[in-house]
Design a protein around this motif. Structure first.
Motif, short mmCIF file in Angstrom:
data_model
loop_
_atom_site.label_atom_id
_atom_site.label_comp_id
_atom_site.label_asym_id
_atom_site.label_seq_id
_atom_site.Cartn_x
_atom_site.Cartn_y
_atom_site.Cartn_z
N GLN A 1 54.51 61.05 -21.36
CA GLN A 1 55.68 61.06 -20.46
C GLN A 1 56.34 59.69 -20.44
OE1 GLN A 1 54.75 62.69 -16.60
NE2 GLN A 1 56.51 61.73 -15.62
N LEU A 2 55.52 58.63 -20.43
CA LEU A 2 56.07 57.28 -20.48
C LEU A 2 56.72 57.01 -21.84
CD1 LEU A 2 56.35 54.37 -19.33
CD2 LEU A 2 54.07 53.92 -20.28
N ARG A 3 56.04 57.40 -22.91
CA ARG A 3 56.55 57.14 -24.27
C ARG A 3 57.91 57.78 -24.48
NH1 ARG A 3 58.82 56.33 -28.06
NH2 ARG A 3 58.15 56.02 -30.24
N ASP B 1 62.12 54.89 -30.53
CA ASP B 1 61.28 54.29 -31.56
C ASP B 1 61.70 52.85 -31.84
OD1 ASP B 1 60.00 56.72 -31.75
OD2 ASP B 1 61.00 57.32 -33.61
N GLU B 2 63.01 52.60 -31.84
CA GLU B 2 63.52 51.27 -32.12
C GLU B 2 63.12 50.29 -31.02
OE1 GLU B 2 65.60 54.26 -34.38
OE2 GLU B 2 65.31 54.07 -32.20
N GLU B 3 63.19 50.72 -29.77
CA GLU B 3 62.81 49.84 -28.67
C GLU B 3 61.33 49.49 -28.74
OE1 GLU B 3 65.69 50.87 -24.90
OE2 GLU B 3 64.28 52.43 -25.54
N LEU B 4 60.50 50.46 -29.07
CA LEU B 4 59.07 50.20 -29.15
C LEU B 4 58.74 49.31 -30.35
CD1 LEU B 4 56.70 51.06 -27.34
CD2 LEU B 4 56.13 52.77 -29.06
N ALA B 5 59.42 49.54 -31.46
CA ALA B 5 59.18 48.72 -32.65
C ALA B 5 59.55 47.26 -32.39
CB ALA B 5 59.96 49.28 -33.83
N ALA C 1 55.53 50.02 -23.98
CA ALA C 1 56.62 50.85 -23.45
C ALA C 1 57.20 50.24 -22.18
CB ALA C 1 56.13 52.27 -23.20
N VAL C 2 56.35 49.73 -21.30
CA VAL C 2 56.83 49.07 -20.08
C VAL C 2 57.71 47.88 -20.44
CG1 VAL C 2 56.13 47.75 -18.05
CG2 VAL C 2 54.90 49.83 -18.66
N PHE C 3 57.25 47.07 -21.38
CA PHE C 3 58.03 45.90 -21.79
C PHE C 3 59.37 46.32 -22.38
CE2 PHE C 3 57.64 41.65 -24.33
CZ PHE C 3 58.56 41.06 -23.47
N ALA C 4 59.38 47.38 -23.16
CA ALA C 4 60.63 47.87 -23.74
C ALA C 4 61.62 48.27 -22.64
CB ALA C 4 60.36 49.05 -24.66
N LEU C 5 61.13 48.89 -21.58
CA LEU C 5 62.01 49.27 -20.48
C LEU C 5 62.56 48.05 -19.75
CD1 LEU C 5 59.95 52.28 -19.07
CD2 LEU C 5 62.18 52.41 -20.23
N ILE C 6 61.73 47.02 -19.59
CA ILE C 6 62.21 45.78 -18.97
C ILE C 6 63.28 45.13 -19.84
CG2 ILE C 6 61.52 43.41 -18.39
CD1 ILE C 6 58.79 44.60 -17.56
N LEU C 7 63.04 45.07 -21.15
CA LEU C 7 63.99 44.44 -22.06
C LEU C 7 65.31 45.20 -22.10
CD1 LEU C 7 61.58 43.53 -24.97
CD2 LEU C 7 62.66 41.94 -23.36
N ARG C 8 65.27 46.50 -21.91
CA ARG C 8 66.51 47.28 -21.87
C ARG C 8 67.41 46.77 -20.73
NH1 ARG C 8 65.78 53.56 -20.91
NH2 ARG C 8 64.80 53.40 -22.99
N ARG C 9 66.81 46.48 -19.61
CA ARG C 9 67.57 45.96 -18.46
C ARG C 9 68.05 44.52 -18.72
NH1 ARG C 9 67.35 48.61 -13.55
NH2 ARG C 9 66.07 50.50 -13.48
N VAL C 10 67.18 43.71 -19.32
CA VAL C 10 67.58 42.34 -19.65
C VAL C 10 68.77 42.35 -20.61
CG1 VAL C 10 66.85 40.21 -20.79
CG2 VAL C 10 65.30 41.37 -19.20
N ASP C 11 68.71 43.21 -21.61
CA ASP C 11 69.81 43.30 -22.58
C ASP C 11 71.11 43.75 -21.92
OD1 ASP C 11 68.05 42.53 -24.55
OD2 ASP C 11 67.73 44.56 -25.32
N ALA C 12 70.99 44.50 -20.82
CA ALA C 12 72.18 44.96 -20.10
C ALA C 12 72.72 43.90 -19.14
CB ALA C 12 71.86 46.23 -19.33
N GLY C 13 72.05 42.75 -19.07
CA GLY C 13 72.56 41.65 -18.26
C GLY C 13 71.82 41.37 -16.97
#
Length: 269
Positions: free
Chosen positions: A114-116, A121-125, A135-147
């Protein structure tokens, strides 16, 4: 399920300088249980550097050196007890690092599928590894990339995941050239007693593991240096970090900002 340790200091110092020789040795001995690799990240100039080793750290001279031989204004160190099904290899060893942000995690999130599904795939890679932490780190980075500022990105992600996965354990240390962030979020998470029994340590199980495995504690030295650790260290001067909170330490000023994860209320300390 792992162990976390970090320090920040007004002048370059080793973690051993900040917490003392005996506490540093005691923390390394936690690797007799958390034996699935170790890693560290530290501030070198204005860059975050990292070293990871999938071998056990309890008797590693490199881990002893990381704790005692290389002064830095900030360092985080991690001992891994791998979540079942998450392979023990370098790419899954903490801390994870992307650009100049490093992250280490104590806990687990399930069901992993469910988390995955929440990350591409690109975010996890980009993060590397195939664990819940990645996966948690990828979600954090998504927000950082958004500003979003890093502290906002970390706490917003934790609040979102705790809402969706209420029995998750999300103790985090996050280090950048500007800040150290510590998150204590695990109310309701099950303690891994089966892993403790399987270890065969019996009476040599580290302190506070049976009842307080997910506890985070902090201490401040007279010179202003701050240390944060998972349960397992004894001795005076440690204070429990409040449950469901996060703190941000500014590396330039050592000013501490505390945030309650429920109300997201920021308090200057």
């Amino acid at each position: 399920m792992c162990r976390l340790l970090a320090h920040v200091s007004p002048a370059p110092a080793t973690t051993k300088d900040v917490i003392g020789d005996s506490a540093a040795a005691e923390w390394q001995r936690l690797g007799r249980l958390h034996a699935d690799g170790w890693g560290t990240a530290w501030l070198a100039g204005q860059e975050i550097r990292r070293y990871r080793d999938p071998a056990r750290g309890v008797d590693s001279p490199d881990l002893a050196g990381a704790l005692g031989d290389t002064p830095s204004l900030a360092r985080l160190t991690h001992l891994r007890l791998a979540t079942e099904g998450m392979a023990n290899r370098v790419s899954n060893t903490h801390p994870f690092r992307v650009d100049d942000i490093a992250l280490a995690h104590n806990g687990s999130i399930s069901p992993f599928a469910q988390l995955r599904a929440k990350v591409s795939d690109e975010e996890l890679a980009r993060v590397g590894g195939n664990t819940d932490t990645a996966a948690v780190f990828a979600l954090i980075l998504r927000r950082v990339d958004a500003g979003e500022p890093l502290f906002d990105a970390v706490t917003s992600t934790v609040v979102e995941l705790r809402r969706e996965f209420p029995r998750s354990a999300l103790n985090l240390l996050v280090l950048s050239p500007e800040e150290l962030i510590a998150v204590h979020a695990n109310e309701g998470a099950p303690i891994p007693h089966k892993e403790f029994e399987a270890s065969g340590l019996g009476p040599d199980l580290p302190a506070d593991h049976v009842d307080h495995y997910y506890r985070l504690s902090w201490r401040r030295s007279e010179d202003g240096a701050i240390a944060v650790t998972s349960s397992g260290l004894t001795g005076d001067g440690w204070h429990e970090m409040a449950p469901e909170t996060a703190v941000r330490v500014d590396l330039a000023t050592l000013q501490v900002e505390r945030r309650e994860l429920g109300a997201r209320a920021a308090v200057a300390a």
